[in-house]
Design a protein around this motif. Structure first.
Motif, PDB file in Angstrom:
ATOM      1  N   ALA A   1       0.824  -1.207   0.000  1.00 15.89           N
ATOM      2  CA  ALA A   1       0.000   0.000   0.000  1.00 15.89           C
ATOM      3  C   ALA A   1       0.857   1.256   0.000  1.00 15.89           C
ATOM      4  O   ALA A   1       0.574   2.230  -0.722  1.00 15.89           O
ATOM      5  CB  ALA A   1      -0.928  -0.001   1.214  1.00 15.89           C
ATOM      6  N   MET A   2       1.921   1.258   0.801  1.00 18.86           N
ATOM      7  CA  MET A   2       2.743   2.449   0.937  1.00 18.86           C
ATOM      8  C   MET A   2       3.588   2.710  -0.310  1.00 18.86           C
ATOM      9  O   MET A   2       3.758   3.858  -0.737  1.00 18.86           O
ATOM     10  CB  MET A   2       3.673   2.307   2.150  1.00 18.86           C
ATOM     11  N   ARG A   3       4.079   1.663  -0.925  1.00 26.11           N
ATOM     12  CA  ARG A   3       5.042   1.821  -2.018  1.00 26.11           C
ATOM     13  C   ARG A   3       4.379   1.911  -3.384  1.00 26.11           C
ATOM     14  O   ARG A   3       4.814   2.667  -4.245  1.00 26.11           O
ATOM     15  CB  ARG A   3       6.018   0.640  -1.986  1.00 26.11           C
ATOM     16  N   GLU A   4       3.321   1.136  -3.610  1.00 23.29           N
ATOM     17  CA  GLU A   4       2.766   1.017  -4.950  1.00 23.29           C
ATOM     18  C   GLU A   4       1.287   1.390  -5.041  1.00 23.29           C
ATOM     19  O   GLU A   4       0.915   2.385  -5.669  1.00 23.29           O
ATOM     20  CB  GLU A   4       2.963  -0.417  -5.481  1.00 23.29           C
ATOM     21  N   LEU A   5       0.425   0.573  -4.446  1.00 22.42           N
ATOM     22  CA  LEU A   5      -0.997   0.678  -4.726  1.00 22.42           C
ATOM     23  C   LEU A   5      -1.622   1.968  -4.225  1.00 22.42           C
ATOM     24  O   LEU A   5      -2.569   2.473  -4.829  1.00 22.42           O
ATOM     25  CB  LEU A   5      -1.740  -0.525  -4.134  1.00 22.42           C
TER      26      LEU A   5
END
Length: 371
Positions: A204-208
């Protein structure tokens, strides 16, 4: 009284020559049923005598020329004007309605593919030019802050950011639930359900978080930018701005682009937090992991580099979304149907470009060690 063209058919028993004699004006307004009379002429005809013709135009010349060619007869007694018209008609293509054979499937496919490539190239050149104009306009706004339209900037920040909080929050919350639930199902095969926290937090934090936010902003705000500017183009408001000395780039594009670039990092972080909360919510019921334990563990397993990755990608994605919407809106020229087409194209272009750039960012940050 109007003078009409006359038609007589005479013959000679001595030489057997049958002559069609025409008299009067052979013009479009005076032909009457002359065409029908000539078509009903019975028996072979050897000559057309035009010595009695007082005037002729293209229609009359074409009628006589066609009759002569059908019956293979000579024309005599024509005036110089008639000769010039016959010569001009003779230079016309014999079969203008002839349809060229349709090319084969392979040639049609290659032709359509070539047209697509050419259109892409032209669109890329125009988009780069539009980006250059935007950079110049941003430079002017930086050198002369008074030219920046603060009211429009705040309005678009509200439209892009505040008004979209509920839909982005709901979407992110549900995506967090899906990631945690599906991740737990797969990790349970190895007895590693606890790593659902790592999966949800880092993904969640890096991509989505930022990617889904960019897609939602493209569908919601990017389409609005294209429709608004496109409608202004149709109603000639953009031309009116140029007439009174107002730059459409300064008045319409710059506030929208800056609003998107300022709000996207905040929306991306907000989306990430809601996704993690969604994962913690489902983990509390499905995995018996306490809600606050999930959040505390997320702070331990998610490195700070993941936060920076998301925050660095956000302004770039925002620039792509706002640029696509404003550019497509500025390309509207003809009718309301084109507004819809350009709006759709803006959304598709923005989403496709964002996904492609996200893949490049993933490879780039991995190569520099931000894993």
């Amino acid at each position: 009284m109007r003078e009409w063209a006359e038609f007589t058919l005479s013959g000679s028993d001595n030489d057997g020559v049958r002559t069609v004699a025409l008299a009067g004006p052979l013009c479009v307004h005076s032909l009457g049923n002359l065409d029908a009379k000539m078509a009903e002429c019975g028996g072979p005809v050897n000559r057309i005598d035009m010595s009695g013709v007082t005037d002729i135009d293209t229609t009359g010349a074409w009628l006589v020329k066609r009759f002569a060619e059908e019956h293979k007869v000579e024309i005599v007694g024509q005036s110089d004007a008639a000769k010039r018209l016959f010569t001009a008609i003779g230079r016309m293509p014999e079969d203008e309605s002839k349809v060229e054979p349709r090319p084969g499937l392979l040639m049609r496919t290659l032709g359509e593919f070539g047209d697509v490539i050419v259109n892409w190239g032209r669109g890329l050149v125009k988009a780069v030019g539009f980006l250059g104009e935007l950079i110049l306009a941003l430079g002017v706004a930086i050198r002369h802050p008074s030219r920046l339209r603060g009211t429009a900037l705040v309005f678009h920040m509200q439209h892009v950011g505040i008004n979209s909080l509920w839909i982005i929050g709901l979407m992110s919350f549900l995506i967090g639930i899906v990631i945690a639930q599906q991740g737990a199902v797969q990790l349970a095969q190895f007895g590693a359900e606890i790593y659902t926290i790592n999966l949800t937090g880092r993904l969640a934090m890096r991509e989505l978080g930022i990617l889904m936010t960019a897609i939602m902003v493209a569908g919601r705000s990017g389409s609005a930018f294209a429709a608004q500017i496109g409608t202004m183009k149709l109603t000639e408001e953009v031309d009116a701005m140029r007439t009174i000395g107002v730059s459409p780039m300064q008045a319409l594009v710059v506030p929208r682009v800056l609003a998107a670039m300022l709000m996207m990092p905040l929306l991306g972080f907000y989306s990430t937090v809601l996704a993690i909360i969604g994962g913690a919510f489902i983990a509390n019921f499905a995995l018996d992991i306490p809600f606050w334990t999930f959040l505390q563990r997320t702070q331990e397993v998610v490195p700070v580099t993941d936060i920076w990755v998301g925050l660095l990608k956000a302004p770039v994605f925002a620039l792509i979304v706002a640029l696509a919407g404003c550019y497509q809106g500025m390309q509207v020229t003809s009718n309301a149907e084109e507004v819809g087409q350009r709006t759709t194209q803006a959304v598709v272009t923005a989403i496709f470009t964002v996904i492609v750039l996200d893949a490049f960012f993933a490879i780039f940050f991995t190569k520099i060690g931000w894993q």
